[in-house]
Design a protein around this motif. Structure first.
Motif, PDB file in Angstrom:
ATOM      1  N   LEU A  45       0.825  -1.211   0.000  1.00 44.20           N
ATOM      2  CA  LEU A  45       0.000   0.000   0.000  1.00 44.20           C
ATOM      3  C   LEU A  45       0.858   1.259   0.000  1.00 44.20           C
ATOM      4  CD1 LEU A  45      -2.746  -1.149   2.523  1.00 44.20           C
ATOM      5  CD2 LEU A  45      -3.099  -0.601   0.092  1.00 44.20           C
ATOM      6  N   MET A  46       1.921   1.283   0.796  1.00 47.02           N
ATOM      7  CA  MET A  46       2.787   2.459   0.823  1.00 47.02           C
ATOM      8  C   MET A  46       3.452   2.663  -0.531  1.00 47.02           C
ATOM      9  SD  MET A  46       4.444   2.703   4.645  1.00 47.02           S
ATOM     10  CE  MET A  46       5.028   1.015   4.748  1.00 47.02           C
ATOM     11  N   GLU A  47       3.883   1.572  -1.150  1.00 48.09           N
ATOM     12  CA  GLU A  47       4.511   1.688  -2.464  1.00 48.09           C
ATOM     13  C   GLU A  47       3.509   2.166  -3.513  1.00 48.09           C
ATOM     14  OE1 GLU A  47       6.271  -2.199  -2.886  1.00 48.09           O
ATOM     15  OE2 GLU A  47       8.175  -1.483  -2.060  1.00 48.09           O
ATOM     16  N   GLU A  48       2.264   1.675  -3.451  1.00 47.24           N
ATOM     17  CA  GLU A  48       1.221   2.123  -4.384  1.00 47.24           C
ATOM     18  C   GLU A  48       0.972   3.620  -4.260  1.00 47.24           C
ATOM     19  OE1 GLU A  48      -2.263  -0.246  -3.603  1.00 47.24           O
ATOM     20  OE2 GLU A  48      -1.249  -2.105  -4.181  1.00 47.24           O
ATOM     21  N   GLU A  49       1.105   4.146  -3.044  1.00 47.83           N
ATOM     22  CA  GLU A  49       0.880   5.569  -2.793  1.00 47.83           C
ATOM     23  C   GLU A  49       2.128   6.408  -3.036  1.00 47.83           C
ATOM     24  OE1 GLU A  49      -0.512   5.798   1.219  1.00 47.83           O
ATOM     25  OE2 GLU A  49      -2.387   4.749   0.772  1.00 47.83           O
ATOM     26  N   GLY A  50       3.216   5.769  -3.419  1.00 51.80           N
ATOM     27  CA  GLY A  50       4.462   6.493  -3.666  1.00 51.80           C
ATOM     28  C   GLY A  50       5.190   6.886  -2.398  1.00 51.80           C
ATOM     29  N   ARG A  51       4.859   6.229  -1.300  1.00 49.00           N
ATOM     30  CA  ARG A  51       5.513   6.508  -0.015  1.00 49.00           C
ATOM     31  C   ARG A  51       6.794   5.682   0.099  1.00 49.00           C
ATOM     32  NH1 ARG A  51       2.795  10.711   2.202  1.00 49.00           N
ATOM     33  NH2 ARG A  51       0.564  10.398   2.019  1.00 49.00           N
ATOM     34  N   ARG A  52       7.804   6.260   0.712  1.00 49.95           N
ATOM     35  CA  ARG A  52       9.054   5.540   0.920  1.00 49.95           C
ATOM     36  C   ARG A  52       8.859   4.497   2.023  1.00 49.95           C
ATOM     37  NH1 ARG A  52      13.450   8.968   3.409  1.00 49.95           N
ATOM     38  NH2 ARG A  52      12.222   8.503   5.230  1.00 49.95           N
ATOM     39  N   LEU A 124       2.996   4.512   7.703  1.00 50.43           N
ATOM     40  CA  LEU A 124       2.863   3.122   8.147  1.00 50.43           C
ATOM     41  C   LEU A 124       1.526   2.913   8.849  1.00 50.43           C
ATOM     42  CD1 LEU A 124       3.957   0.263   8.571  1.00 50.43           C
ATOM     43  CD2 LEU A 124       5.152   1.122  10.614  1.00 50.43           C
ATOM     44  N   HIS A 125       1.165   3.823   9.713  1.00 47.97           N
ATOM     45  CA  HIS A 125      -0.100   3.708  10.440  1.00 47.97           C
ATOM     46  C   HIS A 125      -1.282   3.663   9.471  1.00 47.97           C
ATOM     47  CE1 HIS A 125      -3.497   4.956  12.999  1.00 47.97           C
ATOM     48  NE2 HIS A 125      -2.836   4.279  13.928  1.00 47.97           N
ATOM     49  N   ARG A 126      -1.296   4.589   8.499  1.00 41.86           N
ATOM     50  CA  ARG A 126      -2.390   4.600   7.518  1.00 41.86           C
ATOM     51  C   ARG A 126      -2.439   3.296   6.732  1.00 41.86           C
ATOM     52  NH1 ARG A 126      -0.724   9.868   7.009  1.00 41.86           N
ATOM     53  NH2 ARG A 126       0.517   9.434   5.146  1.00 41.86           N
ATOM     54  N   ALA A 127      -1.278   2.801   6.316  1.00 42.46           N
ATOM     55  CA  ALA A 127      -1.233   1.560   5.530  1.00 42.46           C
ATOM     56  C   ALA A 127      -1.694   0.366   6.358  1.00 42.46           C
ATOM     57  CB  ALA A 127       0.178   1.329   4.987  1.00 42.46           C
ATOM     58  N   LEU A 128      -1.295   0.290   7.609  1.00 43.90           N
ATOM     59  CA  LEU A 128      -1.719  -0.827   8.468  1.00 43.90           C
ATOM     60  C   LEU A 128      -3.215  -0.763   8.748  1.00 43.90           C
ATOM     61  CD1 LEU A 128       1.267  -0.991  10.967  1.00 43.90           C
ATOM     62  CD2 LEU A 128       0.620  -2.744   9.285  1.00 43.90           C
ATOM     63  N   THR A 129      -3.751   0.441   8.940  1.00 45.44           N
ATOM     64  CA  THR A 129      -5.189   0.604   9.165  1.00 45.44           C
ATOM     65  C   THR A 129      -5.963   0.138   7.939  1.00 45.44           C
ATOM     66  OG1 THR A 129      -4.819   2.430  10.699  1.00 45.44           O
ATOM     67  CG2 THR A 129      -7.010   2.269   9.704  1.00 45.44           C
ATOM     68  N   LYS A 130      -5.506   0.550   6.771  1.00 46.42           N
ATOM     69  CA  LYS A 130      -6.166   0.149   5.527  1.00 46.42           C
ATOM     70  C   LYS A 130      -6.053  -1.362   5.319  1.00 46.42           C
ATOM     71  CE  LYS A 130      -6.588   1.309   0.659  1.00 46.42           C
ATOM     72  NZ  LYS A 130      -6.139   2.154  -0.439  1.00 46.42           N
ATOM     73  N   ALA A 131      -4.885  -1.927   5.581  1.00 42.59           N
ATOM     74  CA  ALA A 131      -4.683  -3.378   5.440  1.00 42.59           C
ATOM     75  C   ALA A 131      -5.610  -4.139   6.387  1.00 42.59           C
ATOM     76  CB  ALA A 131      -3.228  -3.738   5.716  1.00 42.59           C
ATOM     77  N   SER A 132      -5.788  -3.625   7.593  1.00 45.67           N
ATOM     78  CA  SER A 132      -6.668  -4.262   8.575  1.00 45.67           C
ATOM     79  C   SER A 132      -8.120  -4.229   8.105  1.00 45.67           C
ATOM     80  CB  SER A 132      -6.533  -3.560   9.924  1.00 45.67           C
ATOM     81  OG  SER A 132      -7.409  -4.107  10.860  1.00 45.67           O
ATOM     82  N   ARG A 133      -8.550  -3.075   7.581  1.00 46.19           N
ATOM     83  CA  ARG A 133      -9.923  -2.960   7.058  1.00 46.19           C
ATOM     84  C   ARG A 133     -10.148  -3.918   5.901  1.00 46.19           C
ATOM     85  NH1 ARG A 133      -9.894   2.615   5.696  1.00 46.19           N
ATOM     86  NH2 ARG A 133      -8.824   3.384   7.487  1.00 46.19           N
ATOM     87  N   GLU A 134      -9.172  -4.016   5.003  1.00 46.58           N
ATOM     88  CA  GLU A 134      -9.291  -4.931   3.867  1.00 46.58           C
ATOM     89  C   GLU A 134      -9.419  -6.377   4.345  1.00 46.58           C
ATOM     90  OE1 GLU A 134      -6.553  -2.456   0.644  1.00 46.58           O
ATOM     91  OE2 GLU A 134      -5.854  -4.368   1.418  1.00 46.58           O
TER      92      GLU A 134
END
Length: 139
Positions: A45-52, A124-134
Protein backbone atom coordinates in the motif's frame (compact mmCIF):
# COMPACT_ATOMS: atom_id res chain seq x y z
CA UNK A 1 23.04 -10.72 -3.27
CA UNK A 2 23.15 -7.88 -5.78
CA UNK A 3 20.76 -5.56 -3.87
CA UNK A 4 23.04 -5.50 -0.83
CA UNK A 5 24.30 -2.01 -0.14
CA UNK A 6 28.05 -1.35 -0.22
CA UNK A 7 29.69 -1.70 3.19
CA UNK A 8 30.83 1.94 3.07
CA UNK A 9 27.16 3.06 2.94
CA UNK A 10 25.90 0.80 5.71
CA UNK A 11 24.31 2.51 8.69
CA UNK A 12 26.50 2.28 11.82
CA UNK A 13 23.95 -0.01 13.48
CA UNK A 14 23.98 -2.58 10.63
CA UNK A 15 25.81 -5.83 11.41
CA UNK A 16 28.74 -6.28 9.02
CA UNK A 17 29.85 -9.70 10.18
CA UNK A 18 28.51 -13.09 9.23
CA UNK A 19 25.78 -13.26 11.86
CA UNK A 20 22.78 -11.20 12.97
CA UNK A 21 23.19 -8.94 16.00
CA UNK A 22 20.95 -7.90 18.86
CA UNK A 23 20.57 -4.11 18.50
CA UNK A 24 18.93 -1.70 20.94
CA UNK A 25 15.78 0.05 19.81
CA UNK A 26 15.45 3.68 20.78
CA UNK A 27 19.04 4.54 19.85
CA UNK A 28 19.13 4.83 16.05
CA UNK A 29 15.53 3.81 15.37
CA UNK A 30 12.40 2.39 16.95
CA UNK A 31 10.73 -0.70 15.52
CA UNK A 32 7.10 -1.56 14.91
CA UNK A 33 6.46 -5.31 14.95
CA UNK A 34 3.53 -6.50 12.84
CA UNK A 35 2.23 -9.88 11.64
CA UNK A 36 3.83 -10.78 8.31
CA UNK A 37 0.61 -10.72 6.28
CA UNK A 38 -0.34 -7.24 7.50
CA UNK A 39 3.22 -6.03 7.03
CA UNK A 40 3.44 -7.25 3.44
CA UNK A 41 0.15 -5.55 2.60
CA UNK A 42 1.28 -2.33 4.31
CA UNK A 43 4.47 -2.32 2.21
CA UNK A 44 2.43 -2.78 -0.97
CA UNK A 45 0.00 0.00 0.00
CA UNK A 46 2.79 2.46 0.82
CA UNK A 47 4.51 1.69 -2.46
CA UNK A 48 1.22 2.12 -4.38
CA UNK A 49 0.88 5.57 -2.79
CA UNK A 50 4.46 6.49 -3.67
CA UNK A 51 5.51 6.51 -0.01
CA UNK A 52 9.05 5.54 0.92
CA UNK A 53 9.34 2.24 2.76
CA UNK A 54 12.33 2.27 5.08
CA UNK A 55 14.18 -0.77 6.38
CA UNK A 56 11.99 -3.79 7.09
CA UNK A 57 13.16 -7.02 8.72
CA UNK A 58 11.23 -10.24 8.04
CA UNK A 59 11.39 -12.99 10.66
CA UNK A 60 9.71 -16.05 9.17
CA UNK A 61 10.60 -18.35 12.05
CA UNK A 62 8.23 -19.51 14.72
CA UNK A 63 4.47 -19.90 14.82
CA UNK A 64 3.80 -16.28 13.92
CA UNK A 65 6.00 -14.82 11.18
CA UNK A 66 6.46 -11.09 11.69
CA UNK A 67 7.96 -7.98 10.19
CA UNK A 68 9.80 -5.14 11.90
CA UNK A 69 9.49 -1.67 10.37
CA UNK A 70 12.31 0.62 11.48
CA UNK A 71 10.96 4.09 12.27
CA UNK A 72 12.39 7.28 13.79
CA UNK A 73 13.33 7.25 17.48
CA UNK A 74 10.33 8.31 19.58
CA UNK A 75 7.75 6.53 17.43
CA UNK A 76 7.23 3.76 20.00
CA UNK A 77 6.27 6.21 22.74
CA UNK A 78 3.25 7.46 20.79
CA UNK A 79 2.38 4.42 18.65
CA UNK A 80 -1.14 3.01 18.95
CA UNK A 81 -2.22 0.36 16.46
CA UNK A 82 -4.03 -2.82 17.43
CA UNK A 83 -2.22 -6.03 16.53
CA UNK A 84 1.21 -4.39 16.53
CA UNK A 85 3.96 -3.96 19.10
CA UNK A 86 6.05 -0.79 19.38
CA UNK A 87 9.66 -1.35 20.40
CA UNK A 88 11.57 1.64 21.73
CA UNK A 89 14.03 2.35 24.53
CA UNK A 90 14.70 -0.74 26.71
CA UNK A 91 13.82 -3.09 23.81
CA UNK A 92 16.09 -4.95 21.41
CA UNK A 93 15.67 -6.29 17.88
CA UNK A 94 17.70 -8.98 16.16
CA UNK A 95 19.06 -7.32 13.01
CA UNK A 96 20.23 -9.47 10.09
CA UNK A 97 23.56 -8.80 8.40
CA UNK A 98 23.49 -6.81 5.14
CA UNK A 99 23.83 -9.83 2.87
CA UNK A 100 20.75 -11.60 4.31
CA UNK A 101 18.12 -10.48 1.79
CA UNK A 102 16.32 -13.73 1.01
CA UNK A 103 14.56 -16.60 2.79
CA UNK A 104 14.81 -18.80 4.73
CA UNK A 105 14.94 -17.31 8.19
CA UNK A 106 15.57 -13.81 9.45
CA UNK A 107 16.39 -11.45 6.58
CA UNK A 108 15.87 -7.98 5.13
CA UNK A 109 12.56 -7.54 3.34
CA UNK A 110 13.72 -3.99 2.53
CA UNK A 111 17.35 -3.01 3.04
CA UNK A 112 18.18 0.38 4.54
CA UNK A 113 18.71 2.92 1.74
CA UNK A 114 20.97 4.88 4.06
CA UNK A 115 21.56 5.64 7.74
CA UNK A 116 18.54 7.92 8.13
CA UNK A 117 16.09 6.40 5.61
CA UNK A 118 13.41 5.15 8.00
CA UNK A 119 9.71 4.44 7.51
CA UNK A 120 7.49 7.46 8.20
CA UNK A 121 5.21 6.46 11.12
CA UNK A 122 2.07 8.21 9.81
CA UNK A 123 2.37 6.49 6.43
CA UNK A 124 2.86 3.12 8.15
CA UNK A 125 -0.10 3.71 10.44
CA UNK A 126 -2.39 4.60 7.52
CA UNK A 127 -1.23 1.56 5.53
CA UNK A 128 -1.72 -0.83 8.47
CA UNK A 129 -5.19 0.60 9.16
CA UNK A 130 -6.17 0.15 5.53
CA UNK A 131 -4.68 -3.38 5.44
CA UNK A 132 -6.67 -4.26 8.58
CA UNK A 133 -9.92 -2.96 7.06
CA UNK A 134 -9.29 -4.93 3.87
CA UNK A 135 -8.63 -8.09 5.87
CA UNK A 136 -11.80 -7.66 7.94
CA UNK A 137 -13.97 -7.15 4.85
CA UNK A 138 -12.55 -10.11 2.89
CA UNK A 139 -14.59 -13.32 2.85
Amino acid sequence: MSDAIPTARLPRWMPIGSAPELCPAGTWWDAIRVPEQAGRRAVALMEEEGRRVGPVILDEGGREPRMYFLTPVGTAARWEELGTVALGATCHVVVPQADRTVSPGLHWHRLPAGPHALTVPDALHRALTKASREHESSP
